[in-house]
Design an enzyme around this catalytic site. Structure first.
Site, PDB file in Angstrom:
ATOM      1  N   THR A  74       1.020  -1.071  -0.197  1.00 26.33           N
ATOM      2  CA  THR A  74      -0.351  -0.186   0.211  1.00 26.33           C
ATOM      3  C   THR A  74       0.795   1.200   0.158  1.00 26.33           C
ATOM      4  OG1 THR A  74      -1.538  -1.220   1.418  1.00 26.33           O
ATOM      5  CG2 THR A  74      -1.779   1.154   1.526  1.00 26.33           C
ATOM      6  N   THR A 241      12.415   5.029  11.235  1.00 24.66           N
ATOM      7  CA  THR A 241      13.665   4.111  11.823  1.00 24.66           C
ATOM      8  C   THR A 241      13.381   2.698  10.872  1.00 24.66           C
ATOM      9  OG1 THR A 241      13.534   5.427  14.078  1.00 24.66           O
ATOM     10  CG2 THR A 241      14.636   2.412  13.653  1.00 24.66           C
ATOM     11  N   CYS A 326     -10.622  -6.421   0.325  1.00 18.15           N
ATOM     12  CA  CYS A 326      -9.856  -5.088   0.898  1.00 18.15           C
ATOM     13  C   CYS A 326     -11.929  -4.476   1.083  1.00 18.15           C
ATOM     14  CB  CYS A 326      -9.153  -4.114   0.289  1.00 18.15           C
ATOM     15  SG  CYS A 326      -7.215  -5.333  -0.638  1.00 18.15           S
TER      16      CYS A 326
HETATM   17  C1  LIG Z   1      -1.964  -7.171  -0.987  1.00 19.29           C
HETATM   18  C2  LIG Z   1      -1.907  -6.081  -1.780  1.00 19.29           C
HETATM   19  C3  LIG Z   1      -1.597  -4.715  -1.954  1.00 19.29           C
HETATM   20  C4  LIG Z   1      -1.101  -4.220  -0.517  1.00 19.29           C
HETATM   21  O1  LIG Z   1      -0.951  -4.789   0.109  1.00 19.29           O
HETATM   22  P1  LIG Z   1      -0.281  -4.250   1.775  1.00 19.29           P
HETATM   23  O2  LIG Z   1       0.773  -4.925   2.264  1.00 19.29           O
HETATM   24  O3  LIG Z   1      -0.401  -5.634   2.756  1.00 19.29           O
HETATM   25  O4  LIG Z   1      -0.242  -2.860   2.172  1.00 19.29           O
HETATM   26  C5  LIG Z   1      -0.954  -4.178  -3.294  1.00 19.29           C
HETATM   27  N1  LIG Z   1      -1.517  -4.722  -4.101  1.00 19.29           N
HETATM   28  C6  LIG Z   1      -1.970  -5.763  -4.245  1.00 19.29           C
HETATM   29  C7  LIG Z   1      -1.842  -5.994  -6.113  1.00 19.29           C
HETATM   30  C8  LIG Z   1      -1.877  -6.521  -3.497  1.00 19.29           C
HETATM   31  O5  LIG Z   1      -2.135  -8.023  -3.259  1.00 19.29           O
END
Ligand SMILES: *Cc1c(COP(=O)(O)O)cnc(C)c1O
Length: 387
Positions: A74, A241, A326
């Protein structure tokens, strides 16, 4: 694994590889100093981060200096897209992306629209694929950045990143790729692949949650403005950090993935074929995406006359996703499946099975049987809806 459920939601998150879990545990006991500190304990943390960077760099075939640590995909998507768009905004304000991108990308483009950028939203074909020629046709003189994902998290559909990237290089457009579902799962060689920015996250390939990276190619014009401000860490591109233990865990997960990528792919291919064989005869069942191509770890199916949430309840104790994790709190049909031309009703019936390293053939056969029974039962309960 735990016995009272069958986990088929590896596209949402994966368990830690047992060796990674051990490594994390060891690091947490002994390595705690701030890696920015100029003393012996700080040096130990720094060495751990450098080791992790080398392992990830080897997986992607890049220089470790091109990797910026983040909290996950993200943040990497946010930094890659917003950071590059803003860095290049003096040259032009046109951006291009795909309707089926993850929210971590689409929401950033919506924010950029409010900032005065102009975004072209491309629609994939009914199989979820973006035609590179269609992509090329929307590029303009003032196009600065495109963001096209590698493997779609809902359908497993894979885009032709090589072709799209070559077009971007010819037209001096930066290409950001959300590769959260691809890194550690399919071979990616960034010396060969024309990609400028690439986002990844450890918890999708058996590493810890809360750590990811953004690859930034070492090319002229390929830079990002920071989105976080603070200390001087990571050349100020992403201050804060660094978690040496999580980075060591990510590094080991990357090394393990590299050593077994082909074995994993073969295993997943077998599982997806077995699962599809078990459910393909269900009346009105349709694959969302493409069963022939696409990442073999994901099978997304819709079925006529059935509602996804009831299906999910009937499928207990099998852990699958409807739409995407999500969005699963809302009853809204998946925007990804709507972009593939699925009706609201068909999109709402979608179930995403996603398999992983620990998944067995017995797991998918059980899941397939359960799916057939669930659909039959729901049709018995509400036969009039099964039109
Ligand atoms: C899981 C996912 C994210 C988000 O990843 P996080 O590490 O949970 O923030 C973004 N893009 C895709 C395609 C994902 O499958």
């Amino acid at each position: 694994m735990v016995d009272d459920f069958i986990y088929l939601d590896y596209a949402a998150s994966t368990p830690l590889d047992p060796l990674v879990a051990e490594r994390l545990h060891d690091c947490r006991e002994s390595v705690f100093a701030n890696p920015s500190s100029n003393h012996a304990a700080g040096r130990i943390s720094r060495a751990m981060i450098e080791g992790g960077a080398q392992q990830l760099a080897a997986l992607l075939n890049v220089d470790p200096g091109t990797l910026i640590w983040t909290s996950g995909a993200t943040e990497s998507d946010n930094l890659g897209v917003a950071g590059a768009a803003r860095f290049r905004s003096h040259r032009g304000k046109h951006l291009v992306t795909l309707l089926t991108e993850h929210k971590a990308v689409t929401d950033v483009f919506q924010m950029l629209e409010k900032e005065g950028f102009e975004v072209t939203w491309l629609k994939p074909d009914a199989g979820g694929c973006l035609d590179p020629a269609a992509f090329a046709s929307v590029l303009r003189e003032d196009t600065q950045l495109a963001s096209i994902m590698y493997v779609n998290n809902e359908t497993g559909v894979m885009q032709d990143i090589e072709a799209i990237g070559s077009i971007c290089r010819e037209r001096d457009v930066l290409l950001h790729v959300d590769a959260a579902q691809a890194v550690g799962k399919i071979p990616i060689d960034l010396q060969a692949l024309p990609v400028d920015l690439l986002s990844l996250t450890a918890h999708k390939f058996y590493g810890p949650k809360g750590i990811g990276a953004l690859y930034i190619a070492n090319r002229p014009g390929c830079r990002v403005d920071p989105i976080l401000f603070g200390g001087g860490q990571q050349r100020r591109i992403r201050p804060g950090t660094l978690p040496a233990d999580l980075i060591a865990g990510l590094g080991l997960a990357a090394e393990i993935a590299q050593s077994r990528i082909e074995t994993d792919l073969e295993h997943l291919g077998k599982l997806r074929r077995a699962l599809w064989a078990a459910i393909r005869d269900v009346e009105g069942v349709l694959v969302n995406g493409d069963i022939e191509s696409g990442f073999p770890g994901i099978l997304n199916v819709s079925v006529s006359g059935i509602e996804g949430e009831s299906l999910l309840l009937e499928l207990e104790p099998i852990c699958v996703a409807t739409g995407s994790a999500c969005n699963s709190k809302s009853q809204e049909p998946s925007y990804v499946l709507r972009a593939l031309g699925r009706s609201d009703r068909l999109a709402q019936s979608a179930v995403r099975f996603s398999m992983g390293r620990p998944t067995t053939e017995a797991d998918v056969e059980f899941a397939g049987r359960r799916y057939r029974q669930a659909v039959a039962r729901l049709r018995d309960l509400a036969p009039e809806a099964a039109a």
